[in-house]
Design a protein around this motif. Sequence first.
Motif, PDB file in Angstrom:
ATOM      1  N   LEU A 235      -5.301  -3.093  -5.061  1.00  0.00           N
ATOM      2  CA  LEU A 235      -5.854  -1.762  -5.289  1.00  0.00           C
ATOM      3  C   LEU A 235      -6.528  -1.250  -4.018  1.00  0.00           C
ATOM      4  CD1 LEU A 235      -7.400  -2.055  -8.870  1.00  0.00           C
ATOM      5  CD2 LEU A 235      -5.385  -0.750  -8.191  1.00  0.00           C
TER       6      LEU A 235
ATOM      7  N   ASP B 132      -3.983   0.194  -1.684  1.00  0.00           N
ATOM      8  CA  ASP B 132      -3.547   1.519  -2.119  1.00  0.00           C
ATOM      9  C   ASP B 132      -4.627   2.559  -1.832  1.00  0.00           C
ATOM     10  OD1 ASP B 132      -1.220   0.413  -2.930  1.00  0.00           O
ATOM     11  OD2 ASP B 132      -1.532   0.677  -5.087  1.00  0.00           O
ATOM     12  N   ARG B 133      -5.879   2.160  -2.105  1.00  0.00           N
ATOM     13  CA  ARG B 133      -6.984   3.094  -1.863  1.00  0.00           C
ATOM     14  C   ARG B 133      -7.063   3.473  -0.390  1.00  0.00           C
ATOM     15  NH1 ARG B 133     -12.690   3.095  -0.926  1.00  0.00           N
ATOM     16  NH2 ARG B 133     -13.670   4.825  -2.073  1.00  0.00           N
TER      17      ARG B 133
ATOM     18  N   ARG C 292      -4.465   2.824 -11.056  1.00  0.00           N
ATOM     19  CA  ARG C 292      -4.476   3.680  -9.852  1.00  0.00           C
ATOM     20  C   ARG C 292      -5.030   5.081 -10.138  1.00  0.00           C
ATOM     21  NH1 ARG C 292      -1.768  -1.283  -9.386  1.00  0.00           N
ATOM     22  NH2 ARG C 292      -1.526  -1.718  -7.146  1.00  0.00           N
TER      23      ARG C 292
END
Lengths: 393, 393
Positions: free
Chosen positions: B174, B177-178, B212
């Motif tokens: 995560l 992705d962030r 997400r």
Amino acid sequence: MKIEAVDFFYLSMPVVTDAGDGSQDALLVRVAAGGEVGWGECEASPLTSIAAFVCPMSHGACKPVRDVVLGKALNGPDDIAALAAAVEMECMDLLQAAHTFSGIEMALWDLLGRKRGVPVYQLLGYAKAYPKLPYASQLFGDTPAETLAGCRAARSRGFRAVKCGWGPFGRGSLKDDRDHLQAAREGLGPDGKLLIDAGQIFREDVDAAAERIALLEEVDAGWFEEPFLGGAYAAYGALSQRRGKVKVAGGEASHNFHMAQHLIDYGKVSFIQIDCGRIGGLAPAKRVADYAVAHGVTYVNHTFTSHLALCASLQPYAGLKDHVICEYPFAPKPVAWDMSETHLEPDENGEVRVPDAPGLGVAMSRSGIGKYLVDVEIRAKGMLLYKTPSMAE
Amino acid sequence: MKIEAVDFFYLSMPVVTDAGDGSQDALLVRVAAGGEVGWGECEASPLTSIAAFVCPMSHGACKPVRDVVLGKALNGPDDIAALAAAVEMECMDLLQAAHTFSGIEMALWDLLGRKRGVPVYQLLGYAKAYPKLPYASQLFGDTPAETLAGCRAARSRGFRAVKCGWGPFGRGSLKDDRDHLQAAREGLGPDGKLLIDAGQIFREDVDAAAERIALLEEVDAGWFEEPFLGGAYAAYGALSQRRGKVKVAGGEASHNFHMAQHLIDYGKVSFIQIDCGRIGGLAPAKRVADYAVAHGVTYVNHTFTSHLALCASLQPYAGLKDHVICEYPFAPKPVAWDMSETHLEPDENGEVRVPDAPGLGVAMSRSGIGKYLVDVEIRAKGMLLYKTPSMAE
């Protein structure tokens, strides 16, 4: 073991007619790994499915199926699932890939079963296989007299169930359809199971399909198959409100699990018909069978071609005792018959059983395959991408 | 007039990489009728779509697309609709046919528009065309720094909207992705419209996609595109309950009208994205646009390739004033740029307009096409089925 080779064999009758008879050609797949081979069959359009195997890559999500499969591990069912998932992602934009991979996947199960000495249905999770009641699957005749003769022939060969489909049905008047339906019932006799296949003829026209319901009720039809385009779930759903006693069947067009799931969820069919040569092979078909059981829907194979395809198509629901009916190609063309030495003949009860033998349980016929083998050559970007392989192993 | 010729041109970059960049090759279609020609483009896998055009017939519902199209009448939109219906029935079992016919259908509209001297959007029923706000469509970088640079580059070229997709997104943590999402927002600036494309990475895993949502909300993402497999409507529907302020987009995989309809009905998407090179051409795309309007969903084109495809993709919603956003290939490979002389450049407002010219309004470049033309030869059953045509008309 590793997947060492994947070879495609395009077989065809010398003359292919525009009858709705899917047994006029075939695409066989032979996979080799660990000193063993497995066989599978793709539906349909052999040349196009070969092209999807060998085509140059377009981009990372549009690779040829070959690039995803060759050289990969094959040590158990999980490896087959991993390959299927890889094809979904890496061949995402290659529409034909589902049909191409279907035959490969079937061959992988066959190979794995042969290697372990167990039938594929056991690898799929069934302890035993139950007998199935085959229906003689045939086309409506051009005239009611021909339809009557066809059904009578099936009955005289011991079939207790017959399906008539395509041909003139839905193309003429209601009276024409009624004449064919009555002829079919007369030929089959009062106690046989009569099934009717509309071959998508009504497209999305719910009224046109609904007009035939009374005619099907008159002849006590066991189902009304594919009245609409494969993806027209809303039309299926609407007909489910108006179908009277007649149950609706469909699903052969499914080229992934979700299409079959949606036909159950949204189309409200009573029978879900799966072609293992289209849906991606045996594992997604088994997933549909599980889903059907959970939703009170009956699973049926879709098979109009060879006994290799037939033996494969029975595996995903072999262990479902109450899902007894199965499609049986009644009058296949010689290419579909000659390619294998093994054939499933109905027994004295008129039932068939999946072979109790390793893999799919089918011995292929080298001479039968060779007799119908088509010459193909595909070149692109300066490379020879495909040439019909020799039958030598 | 009659459809006299349908020629396919397979173009490719000399080297095709496995990046998720669909502009690396192309399949052009040129149709000739009544002394006029029209051009279209198919998505994707050129060789496979050519095979679906020329393959030998398997049976009456599995004909090559060629047999359904060549020699048929082309006097108006109804003839195009009749051809599409014929392809649905006569190529029913040929999966790739939808992609093959898409480019042909596009070319038929182009030809008809040229013949009548009107833009295609008028033939589709729109009185006028409204400007669209293009978003620079690009891949995530391998690193957040690359993602930042890509978005900054789009901004500096005047784009007010950017889409980042594929690449590492959803494949790592995560936090990864962030970092990419934050970088994209930083590169684009606080007032730009940022769109995120997951490229089906979560398959059917609703939880993974839902994790997400908060990250997308942080960067005020305008949509969350294709979190799941194209047909996984149930997963889309489940995510619609958990999407917070983030809207969901999808639909590019649709290879017929019904798939788009179902993604709206069952998947509850807010944006329906249609690739005219897959869905069967412009008429089914226009039907989706009508359906979207009736259901409060926004229609968006899906176009990652050429400006021929781009000009075609705008026609089905050119007349929808409130459906303003459009995908714009930001950094296509030279093959996608060079094939046409016409290009749609954003104006001083950062908007693009469909050409106000007959047909699709695109002048093709003979030299540009010739430069990337791929040699292909397909032989089967003793016949030469396809050979790359000369560029001479």
